[in-house]
Design an enzyme around this catalytic site. Structure first.
Site, PDB file in Angstrom:
ATOM      1  N   ASP A  79       0.821  -1.211   0.000  1.00  0.00           N
ATOM      2  CA  ASP A  79       0.000   0.000   0.000  1.00  0.00           C
ATOM      3  C   ASP A  79       0.859   1.267   0.000  1.00  0.00           C
ATOM      4  O   ASP A  79       2.066   1.213   0.223  1.00  0.00           O
ATOM      5  CB  ASP A  79      -0.916  -0.026   1.231  1.00  0.00           C
ATOM      6  CG  ASP A  79      -1.994   1.041   1.160  1.00  0.00           C
ATOM      7  OD1 ASP A  79      -2.316   1.498   0.045  1.00  0.00           O
ATOM      8  OD2 ASP A  79      -2.526   1.415   2.222  1.00  0.00           O
TER       9      ASP A  79
ATOM     10  N   GLU B 289       2.212   4.872  -4.345  1.00  0.00           N
ATOM     11  CA  GLU B 289       2.186   5.744  -5.543  1.00  0.00           C
ATOM     12  C   GLU B 289       3.509   6.498  -5.700  1.00  0.00           C
ATOM     13  O   GLU B 289       3.872   6.772  -6.841  1.00  0.00           O
ATOM     14  CB  GLU B 289       1.000   6.714  -5.439  1.00  0.00           C
ATOM     15  CG  GLU B 289      -0.362   6.036  -5.518  1.00  0.00           C
ATOM     16  CD  GLU B 289      -0.717   5.210  -4.277  1.00  0.00           C
ATOM     17  OE1 GLU B 289      -0.193   5.514  -3.189  1.00  0.00           O
ATOM     18  OE2 GLU B 289      -1.500   4.262  -4.423  1.00  0.00           O
TER      19      GLU B 289
ATOM     20  N   ASP C 284      -9.404   3.076  -2.367  1.00  0.00           N
ATOM     21  CA  ASP C 284     -10.313   3.557  -1.313  1.00  0.00           C
ATOM     22  C   ASP C 284     -11.641   4.088  -1.866  1.00  0.00           C
ATOM     23  O   ASP C 284     -11.873   5.289  -1.933  1.00  0.00           O
ATOM     24  CB  ASP C 284      -9.619   4.664  -0.507  1.00  0.00           C
ATOM     25  CG  ASP C 284      -8.404   4.149   0.240  1.00  0.00           C
ATOM     26  OD1 ASP C 284      -8.237   2.913   0.325  1.00  0.00           O
ATOM     27  OD2 ASP C 284      -7.619   4.981   0.731  1.00  0.00           O
TER      28      ASP C 284
HETATM   29  C1  GLC Z   1      -4.960   3.325   2.730  1.00  0.00           C
HETATM   30  C2  GLC Z   1      -5.411   2.036   2.072  1.00  0.00           C
HETATM   31  C3  GLC Z   1      -6.476   1.376   2.914  1.00  0.00           C
HETATM   32  C4  GLC Z   1      -5.930   1.130   4.318  1.00  0.00           C
HETATM   33  C5  GLC Z   1      -5.441   2.427   4.934  1.00  0.00           C
HETATM   34  C6  GLC Z   1      -4.748   2.221   6.251  1.00  0.00           C
HETATM   35  O1  GLC Z   1      -5.980   4.256   2.729  1.00  0.00           O
HETATM   36  O2  GLC Z   1      -5.861   2.253   0.769  1.00  0.00           O
HETATM   37  O3  GLC Z   1      -6.904   0.178   2.329  1.00  0.00           O
HETATM   38  O4  GLC Z   1      -6.914   0.575   5.107  1.00  0.00           O
HETATM   39  O5  GLC Z   1      -4.525   3.069   4.056  1.00  0.00           O
HETATM   40  O6  GLC Z   1      -3.645   1.395   6.111  1.00  0.00           O
END
Ligand code: GLC
Length: 693
Positions: free
Chosen positions: A338, A341, A451
Site C-alpha cells: 500500500d 504511488e 479507497d
Molecule cells: C490506505 C489504504 C487502505 C488502508 C489504509 C490504512 O488508505 O488504501 O486500504 O486501510 O490506508 O492502512
C-alpha cells in the site's frame, strides 16, 4: 477527385498494402502478430513490454503528432474508446479527460482525473479499429473528446516515449496481442479466490480471533483475514507490535488450522527511527530516494517521517523484497502493498511554508480570500504534485527525477516482493496485490481498486473498470466490498456481495471510524452468508476461467460488444459484463430496486439464487427484459447452450470437494475445466484440463 468504384478499388489497395507492411515490420515470431513500435526522443525503460520488438522508422499511423509529445486522433461519431485500466467513468471512455499520474485519491468522483494506477493502453473501435499503448512513465493526459467532442488528444509531459500500435482481427485479438508483449499475468494461490475479511481497525490478536470465530460459528466460509497497519510497531514495515500481537506465528498457525490465511499490509515508506534496522540499513547502503542535495529524501505518511526505498535500483529491490521473509517465516503467505504511488501526506518544507503563510494570513483580520488561500494550502499538502519533483532515483548511476518515472514506483515495489519471494520460497505462490501499478505490474501481483466509498455508484464503477484492467493484464482484482469510506447499509452490502462474489479478489474492507461491516454486524447474516456460500460454489468456474485468461492472454471480463461486435445495442451496454465464456453478470446497483432491465445479446438462461441449493432457471430470448430480483436474491445469466461447473460450498477453498462439481446450465452442454494444485509456483506444471459433460 476519386469517385464511385475507383475510390473503392484504391481504398482496398491501400488496405492490402498497409496490411503487408505491418506484417513485414513485425519482428515478433508468429505471423499473426501485427504490432509496430515507434520511438520518440529518448524514453526511459519502463519494463512494461517484455518482448523484443524492433522499432520502425515509418511515420506513426492514425495519429498526427506535433513532435512535442502530443498525439491527435479524429474520432468519428461511432467510435468507441476502450481501455485506460483503473480509471473512473464508463467502459466507453469518450467524453472525459484522464490523467495518468498514480495518486492516493480516496475521491473516486465523476470529475476525478487520476487514481492509483496508470495503464496507458487504449483500443479504438469504429471507423478504424486498433490498439495503442503509450509507454511513458511520467504524467500523461488523455483528452478523449473532452475539449472537443470528436477529438482525442494524448499528451506526454515530455516527447520521450514509445508508442505501440496494434492491429488485429477484432477487439479480442488486439488485446491478446498486446497481452502477449507485456508478459503473462500473475496467478495467485487458489486460496486467494476465497472470501476475505478486512478492516482498518483490527488492533489486537483478539480482534482477529473474534472475526474468525463469528464466521466459523455461523458456518460461513472464510479464507483470509487481513492485517492493516495496526499490527506493526509504530507502522514500521516488517515489525510486529508485541503487546497487541504477542505471538503472530502462533496466531497464523491457529488460523491456518481453520483454513484461514493472514494477509498483512506493507507500506512503501520506511520510518525514520534510530535503531530500526530497515531504516539504518537503507541509509547506509544508499537504498533510499535522494533529494537534490544528495541526502535521503523525507516525506510523511502513516509512520510519520519516512524515506522511500528506491525500487528502481535492482539492489534496493532485492534488499527490500527479502525483508518479507520476516513474515513468511511466521507462516504468512500473502501481502497487500500500500501507499506505493508513493503517497506523501506532506513534505517538511512545504509544511513549513504553509505554516508560515498561515501565520501571515491569520495575523490580521482574515478576509474571505485569505480564508480560501488558507484552506487551499492545507488541502494542497497531501499528494502535492510539486513534491514529486523534489526527489531522485539512481537508475544505472544516473540521478533521474522522480516525476519522470513516477508511475513505475508501485509496480517496482510489488516486483521487489514477488522476485524475492520467488527466491525465498520458490516452490509456492505467494499472494500479492498492490494499490499502485503500471502496465507490467500484472506480472508480479494483482491490484485492488483502492479507497472507494459505501456508495451505490461504486458498485458500477468497480464493474466498469474490470474489462479495462483485464485488457492491461490485471486479472486478479476486485474492490473493497461494502465500500471503504463512509457508512454502509445492509441492503448495500447484500447487493455489493451479489456483484463482488464474481470478482477474483473478494474482500470486505472498510476504514477506521466507519460503521463496522463484517457480515455478522447485520441482522440478515443468513442472507449475506448465503451469498458467500454461492461464491464458494462458483470457485471452480471462477478459478478455471481465471487460469484460461492468464494462460491464454485473454480477458476474463469483457464488454458485451467484444463477443457480439455486430450488435449495436450490445455496444452501448455499460452495466453488464461477460464473465469467462459461459456467464453474463448484470448486478443491481440502485438502492430499493427490486430488479433491473437487462439486455440479452442472445438467448440466455436466467439463474435466480437465494442459496446455493435453492435456485430457479428460466430461458429468456434475445432482447430487453425486466428481471425482478428480491434483495436476498442473486441473478446471473448462463449463455446460450453453455453450462458452468458448480460445487457444494466448502468452509474454505482448501476443502472444496471437486468431485461434487456438477454442471449448471443448458442440458447437453459441456464445460472445459482448468485446474491445478492451486499452489505450485509454475501453475502449468500441474495444470489439468478435463471436459465435464
Ligand atoms: C490506505 C489504504 C487502505 C488502508 C489504509 C490504512 O488508505 O488504501 O486500504 O486501510 O490506508 O492502512
Amino acid at each position: 477527385r476519386l469517385v464511385g468504384s475507383e475510390m473503392c478499388i484504391r481504398d482496398r489497395f491501400y488496405r492490402i498494402i498497409s496490411y503487408r507492411k505491418k506484417k513485414c515490420n513485425a519482428t515478433l515470431k508468429g505471423s499473426a502478430i501485427m504490432i509496430q513500435k515507434y520511438v520518440f526522443g529518448n524514453p526511459i525503460a519502463t519494463n512494461a513490454v517484455v518482448t523484443e520488438i524492433k522499432p520502425t522508422q515509418e511515420p506513426l499511423p492514425f495519429f498526427t503528432t506535433d513532435g512535442n509529445g502530443t498525439f491527435t486522433y479524429s474520432l468519428s461519431e461511432e467510435d468507441i474508446v476502450y481501455g485506460l485500466g483503473e480509471q473512473i467513468r464508463g467502459i466507453n471512455k469518450r467524453g472525459w479527460q484522464y490523467v495518468s499520474w498514480n495518486y492516493d485519491n480516496p475521491n473516486h468522483h465523476e470529475d476525478t482525473r487520476s487514481l492509483y494506477g496508470s495503464h496507458n493502453f487504449i483500443l479504438i473501435r469504429g471507423t478504424k479499429t486498433f490498439g495503442a499503448f503509450f509507454d511513458y512513465a511520467g504524467k500523461m493526459e488523455f483528452d478523449i473528446g473532452y475539449t472537443k467532442r470528436n477529438l482525442m488528444q494524448i499528451k506526454a509531459a515530455k516527447n520521450d516515449l514509445t508508442v505501440y500500435i496494434i492491429t488485429g482481427e477484432n477487439e479480442k485479438d488486439i488485446v491478446k496481442q498486446f497481452r502477449k508483449i507485456i508478459g503473462k499475468s500473475y496467478i495467485p494461490p487458489l486460496w486467494a479466490f476465497g472470501y476475505g475479511q478486512s478492516r482498518w481497525g483490527y488492533k489486537t490478536e483478539q480482534d482477529i480471533r473474534d472475526v474468525a470465530k463469528q464466521y466459523k460459528d455461523a458456518g460461513v466460509p472464510l479464507d483470509s483475514i487481513y492485517l492493516d497497519i495496526d499490527y506493526m510497531e509504530r507502522y514500521k514495515d516488517f515489525t510486529v507490535d508485541e503487546t497487541r500481537f504477542p505471538d503472530l506465528k502462533g496466531l497464523a498457525a491457529d488460523m491456518r488450522e481453520q483454513g484461514i490465511h493472514l494477509v498483512p499490509i506493507i507500506d512503501a515508506g520506511v520510518k525514520i527511527e534510530d535503531g530500526y534496522p530497515v531504516y539504518e540499513e537503507g541509509v547506509q547502503k544508499n537504498y533510499f530516494c535522494k533529494n537534490a542535495e544528495g541526502g535521503d529524501f523525507v516525506g510523511a505518511v502513516w509512520p510519520g517521517r519516512v524515506h522511500f526505498p528506491d525500487f528502481l535500483q535492482p539492489e534496493a529491490r532485492d534488499w527490500f523484497g527479502k525483508k518479507y521473509a520476516v513474515l513468511t517465516e511466521m507462516g504468512i503467505d500473502g501481502f497487500w502493498n500500500d501507499m506505493n504511488e508513493p503517497a506523501i501526506f506532506y513534505t517538511e518544507d512545504r509544511l513549513e511554508d504553509t505554516c508560515n503563510k498561515i501565520k501571515e494570513l491569520t495575523s490580521g483580520n482574515m478576509g474571505i480570500d485569505e480564508y480560501f488561500t488558507f484552506t487551499g494550502m492545507v488541502a494542497g499538502l497531501n499528494g502535492n504534485i510539486g513534491d514529486y519533483d523534489k526527489f531522485y532515483h539512481n537508475i544505472d548511476g544516473q540521478m533521474v527525477k522522480h516525476s519522470e518515472v513516477h508511475n513505475l514506483y508501485g509496480m517496482n515495489m510489488t516486483r521487489s516482493a514477488f522476485e524475492a519471494l520467488q527466491e525465498i520460497r520458490p516452490e509456492q505462490r505467494t499472494l500479492f496485490f498492490s494499490r499502485s501499478s503500471y502496465v507490467g505490474a500484472h506480472r508480479y501481483g494483482g491490484i485492488w481498486q483502492g479507497d472507494n466509498k459505501s456508495w451505490w455508484s461504486h458498485i458500477l464503477q468497480s464493474m466498469q473498470q474490470l474489462p479495462a484492467l483485464n485488457m492491461a493484464g490485471f486479472l486478479f482484482t476486485g474492490c473493497d466490498t461494502g465500500g471503504f469510506g463512509c457508512d454502509t447499509t445492509e441492503d448495500l452490502m447484500l447487493r455489493w456481495l451479489q456483484y463482488s462474489l464474481f470478482t477474483p479478489l473478494f474482500r470486505n474492507h472498510s476504514a477506521d471510524g466507519t460503521r463496522q461491516q463484517e457480515l455478522y454486524q447485520f441482522d440478515n447474516f443468513a442472507a449475506t452468508g448465503e451469498m458467500i456460500k454461492i461464491r464458494y460454489s462458483l470457485v471452480p468456474y471462477l478459478y478455471s476461467e481465471f487460469l484460461k485468461a492468464a494462460l491464454q492472454d485473454s480477458m476474463m471480463f469483457r464488454p458485451l460488444a467484444f463477443d457480439f461486435p455486430e450488435d449495436k445495442m450490445a455496444q452501448q451496454v455499460e452495466d453488464q459484463l461477460l464473465l469467462g465464456n459461459e456467464l453474463m453478470i448484470a448486478p443491481i446497483y440502485h438502492q430499493n430496486a427490486q430488479g433491473r432491465y437487462v439486455y440479452l445479446p442472445e438467448e440466455m438462461m436466467l439463474v435466480r439464487m437465494k442459496s446455493h441449493d435453492h435456485y430457479e432457471t428460466e430461458i429468456l430470448p434475445q432482447g430487453h427484459h425486466y428481471v425482478a430480483a428480491a434483495l436476498d436474491e442473486l441473478v446471473f445469466f448462463i449463455r446460450n447452450q453453455k453450462a458452468i461447473p458448480f460445487a457444494a460450498p466448502a468452509e474454505s477453498t482448501a476443502k472444496t470437494d471437486w468431485n461434487s462439481v456438477q454442471l449448471l446450465g443448458y442440458a447437453g452442454a459441456s464445460y472445459e475445466l482448468y485446474t491445478d494444485d492451486g499452489i505450485s509456483s509454475n501453475p502449468e506444471s500441474t495444470l489439468k484440463i478435463s471436459t465435464l459433460s
